[in-house]
Design an enzyme around this catalytic site. Structure first.
Site, PDB file in Angstrom:
ATOM      1  N   GLY A  12       0.817  -1.214   0.000  1.00 44.24           N
ATOM      2  CA  GLY A  12       0.000   0.000   0.000  1.00 44.24           C
ATOM      3  C   GLY A  12       0.847   1.259   0.000  1.00 44.24           C
ATOM      4  O   GLY A  12       0.445   2.288   0.551  1.00 44.24           O
ATOM      5  N   VAL A  17      -1.068   6.379   4.109  1.00 46.20           N
ATOM      6  CA  VAL A  17      -0.216   5.810   5.154  1.00 46.20           C
ATOM      7  C   VAL A  17       1.066   5.242   4.556  1.00 46.20           C
ATOM      8  O   VAL A  17       2.172   5.541   5.022  1.00 46.20           O
ATOM      9  CB  VAL A  17      -0.972   4.727   5.938  1.00 46.20           C
ATOM     10  CG1 VAL A  17      -0.034   4.029   6.923  1.00 46.20           C
ATOM     11  CG2 VAL A  17      -2.154   5.336   6.677  1.00 46.20           C
ATOM     12  N   GLY A  18       0.928   4.419   3.526  1.00 42.16           N
ATOM     13  CA  GLY A  18       2.093   3.771   2.943  1.00 42.16           C
ATOM     14  C   GLY A  18       3.120   4.752   2.411  1.00 42.16           C
ATOM     15  O   GLY A  18       4.336   4.556   2.588  1.00 42.16           O
ATOM     16  N   SER A 109      -6.916  -0.202  13.061  1.00 39.13           N
ATOM     17  CA  SER A 109      -7.747   0.971  13.325  1.00 39.13           C
ATOM     18  C   SER A 109      -8.346   0.871  14.723  1.00 39.13           C
ATOM     19  O   SER A 109      -8.602  -0.229  15.226  1.00 39.13           O
ATOM     20  CB  SER A 109      -8.864   1.064  12.287  1.00 39.13           C
ATOM     21  OG  SER A 109      -9.873   1.965  12.702  1.00 39.13           O
ATOM     22  N   SER A 110      -8.601   2.029  15.324  1.00 35.00           N
ATOM     23  CA  SER A 110      -9.211   2.050  16.658  1.00 35.00           C
ATOM     24  C   SER A 110     -10.642   1.525  16.650  1.00 35.00           C
ATOM     25  O   SER A 110     -11.213   1.269  17.718  1.00 35.00           O
ATOM     26  CB  SER A 110      -9.194   3.475  17.214  1.00 35.00           C
ATOM     27  OG  SER A 110      -9.904   4.361  16.374  1.00 35.00           O
ATOM     28  N   CYS A 111     -11.229   1.334  15.467  1.00 36.83           N
ATOM     29  CA  CYS A 111     -12.602   0.815  15.403  1.00 36.83           C
ATOM     30  C   CYS A 111     -12.680  -0.653  15.798  1.00 36.83           C
ATOM     31  O   CYS A 111     -13.770  -1.213  15.893  1.00 36.83           O
ATOM     32  CB  CYS A 111     -13.212   1.028  14.027  1.00 36.83           C
ATOM     33  SG  CYS A 111     -12.518  -0.033  12.747  1.00 36.83           S
ATOM     34  N   TYR A 138     -15.437  -3.763   8.653  1.00 42.37           N
ATOM     35  CA  TYR A 138     -14.026  -3.372   8.613  1.00 42.37           C
ATOM     36  C   TYR A 138     -13.334  -3.768   9.909  1.00 42.37           C
ATOM     37  O   TYR A 138     -12.212  -4.301   9.905  1.00 42.37           O
ATOM     38  CB  TYR A 138     -13.914  -1.866   8.389  1.00 42.37           C
ATOM     39  CG  TYR A 138     -12.508  -1.339   8.309  1.00 42.37           C
ATOM     40  CD1 TYR A 138     -11.749  -1.520   7.160  1.00 42.37           C
ATOM     41  CD2 TYR A 138     -11.940  -0.649   9.374  1.00 42.37           C
ATOM     42  CE1 TYR A 138     -10.455  -1.029   7.077  1.00 42.37           C
ATOM     43  CE2 TYR A 138     -10.642  -0.154   9.302  1.00 42.37           C
ATOM     44  CZ  TYR A 138      -9.909  -0.355   8.158  1.00 42.37           C
ATOM     45  OH  TYR A 138      -8.626   0.128   8.079  1.00 42.37           O
ATOM     46  N   LYS A 142     -10.063  -6.353  10.598  1.00 44.59           N
ATOM     47  CA  LYS A 142      -8.847  -5.919  11.279  1.00 44.59           C
ATOM     48  C   LYS A 142      -8.594  -6.730  12.546  1.00 44.59           C
ATOM     49  O   LYS A 142      -7.441  -7.030  12.888  1.00 44.59           O
ATOM     50  CB  LYS A 142      -8.923  -4.420  11.588  1.00 44.59           C
ATOM     51  CG  LYS A 142      -8.785  -3.534  10.364  1.00 44.59           C
ATOM     52  CD  LYS A 142      -7.438  -3.746   9.699  1.00 44.59           C
ATOM     53  CE  LYS A 142      -7.244  -2.896   8.458  1.00 44.59           C
ATOM     54  NZ  LYS A 142      -5.933  -3.134   7.829  1.00 44.59           N
ATOM     55  N   HIS A 181     -13.327   9.991   5.210  1.00 44.16           N
ATOM     56  CA  HIS A 181     -13.590  10.130   6.632  1.00 44.16           C
ATOM     57  C   HIS A 181     -13.943  11.575   6.961  1.00 44.16           C
ATOM     58  O   HIS A 181     -13.878  12.457   6.123  1.00 44.16           O
ATOM     59  CB  HIS A 181     -12.371   9.675   7.434  1.00 44.16           C
ATOM     60  CG  HIS A 181     -12.128   8.204   7.373  1.00 44.16           C
ATOM     61  ND1 HIS A 181     -11.180   7.621   6.565  1.00 44.16           N
ATOM     62  CD2 HIS A 181     -12.728   7.175   8.033  1.00 44.16           C
ATOM     63  CE1 HIS A 181     -11.192   6.319   6.723  1.00 44.16           C
ATOM     64  NE2 HIS A 181     -12.120   6.016   7.602  1.00 44.16           N
TER      65      HIS A 181
END
Length: 318
Positions: A12, A17-18, A109-111, A138, A142, A181
């Site tokens: 990615g 991020v990548g 992710s914090s989710c 999602y 994760k 987001h």
């Protein structure tokens, strides 16, 4: 032993991020980075990923590849969010183990934490109660990645770890209103309303939920820290340890963008989780903390948006 010339595969590497991880590694002297575009290598295809690992045999893998999106995208395409993300991470993790990868850093992710877990969210709260329904698919994907890395760590003694960042933003973010987001979506909404004569901006929900935001460059430095150190546990939160209400965030972005119009809150739309503040004490105790303040980060992100908005529009049209 990881060195500056160890072969490091950043999955990615073209994304927000990548690319931040790639640039941070390069700036710190890592000279053997490899990456492939999604056209060159479909990470959802098991045999293609196995062939790539067989040919390249990376010493380190950074998994920054994922299908991501906001509340609307998650609610509309839950099957794809579950299956695509599981396919991507499962192929990367399995091939890393099979081909002798020394270190694997899984980004989540914090989710992954329960909707109504106590605040701030500790790593130990994982799987203690129900998830937020709007991004459950999602989150489940994760969580399975976190557990796969944990089991490899305990069963095979490999240095596989998981970093769970809070809400990310920054350069190369997704600013498309249908899939982005909350923070980049607000930048787009306020900017477009501003250039059209300061039209009113309609935002979802009540504005009362609180969220924590981490600049992607800070996350990249956390990944670098995790690369250069042997961390004792398998799961770490990565955040700033402070949050802000969506209402206050909207006012801050409106000020930075320079929008002079009205903000209208559509209270028929969902708020999502009431609060998502990470307990970042585990990383802090090891010596890593975030550095970029929210207002500074949003200013630099908006500047990048202004410099790239025409390209972003062309990509969307294309």
């Amino acid at each position: 032993m990881i060195s500056k010339d160890s072969k490091i595969f950043i999955a990615g590497h073209k994304g927000m991020v990548g690319s931040a991880v790639w640039n941070t590694f390069e700036e710190n002297g890592y000279s053997n980075l490899i990456g492939t575009s999604s056209k060159e290598l479909d990470l959802r295809n098991q045999s293609s990923v196995e062939n790539f690992f067989s040919a390249n045999k990376p010493a380190v893998v950074i998994d920054a590849a994922a299908r991501v999106g906001g509340i609307m995208a998650n609610k509309t395409y839950p099957y794809q969010f579950l299956m695509d993300n599981m396919s991507i991470q499962n192929n990367l993790i399995a091939s890393s183990l099979a081909y002798g990868c020394e270190k694997f850093i899984f980004l989540g992710s914090s989710c992954i934490y329960p909707k109504l877990a106590p605040q701030p969210l500790k790593e130990s709260y994982l799987l203690t109660s129900a998830l937020e329904p709007s991004n459950e698919a999602y989150a489940l994907a994760k969580i399975s990645g976190v557990k796969a890395c944990e089991y490899i760590r305990t069963q095979f003694g490999k240095d596989y770890i998981s970093l769970m960042p809070t809400n990310l933003y920054g350069e190369r973010d997704n600013f498309d209103l249908e899939t982005s987001h909350v923070l980049p979506a607000m930048i787009t909404k306020f900017h477009e309303a501003k250039i059209k004569g300061n039209l009113p901006v309609i935002l979802w929900g009540t504005g009362s939920p609180k969220r924590e935001f981490l600049h992607v460059q800070d996350l990249a430095k956390a990944v670098l820290f995790s690369l250069e150190n042997t961390l004792p546990d398998n799961l770490y939160n990565v955040g700033v340890g402070e949050d802000i209400s969506i209402l206050d965030l909207a006012n801050l972005i409106q000020k930075i963008v320079g929008h002079q119009g009205e903000i209208i809150w559509d209270t028929d739309k969902p708020d999502g989780t009431p609060r998502k503040l990470l307990d970042v004490s585990k990383m802090k105790d090891l010596g890593w903390t975030a550095k970029i303040q929210l207002e500074e980060g949003i200013q630099s992100t908006y500047q990048w948006y202004l410099e790239n908005v025409e390209d972003l529009k062309r990509v969307k049209i294309g």
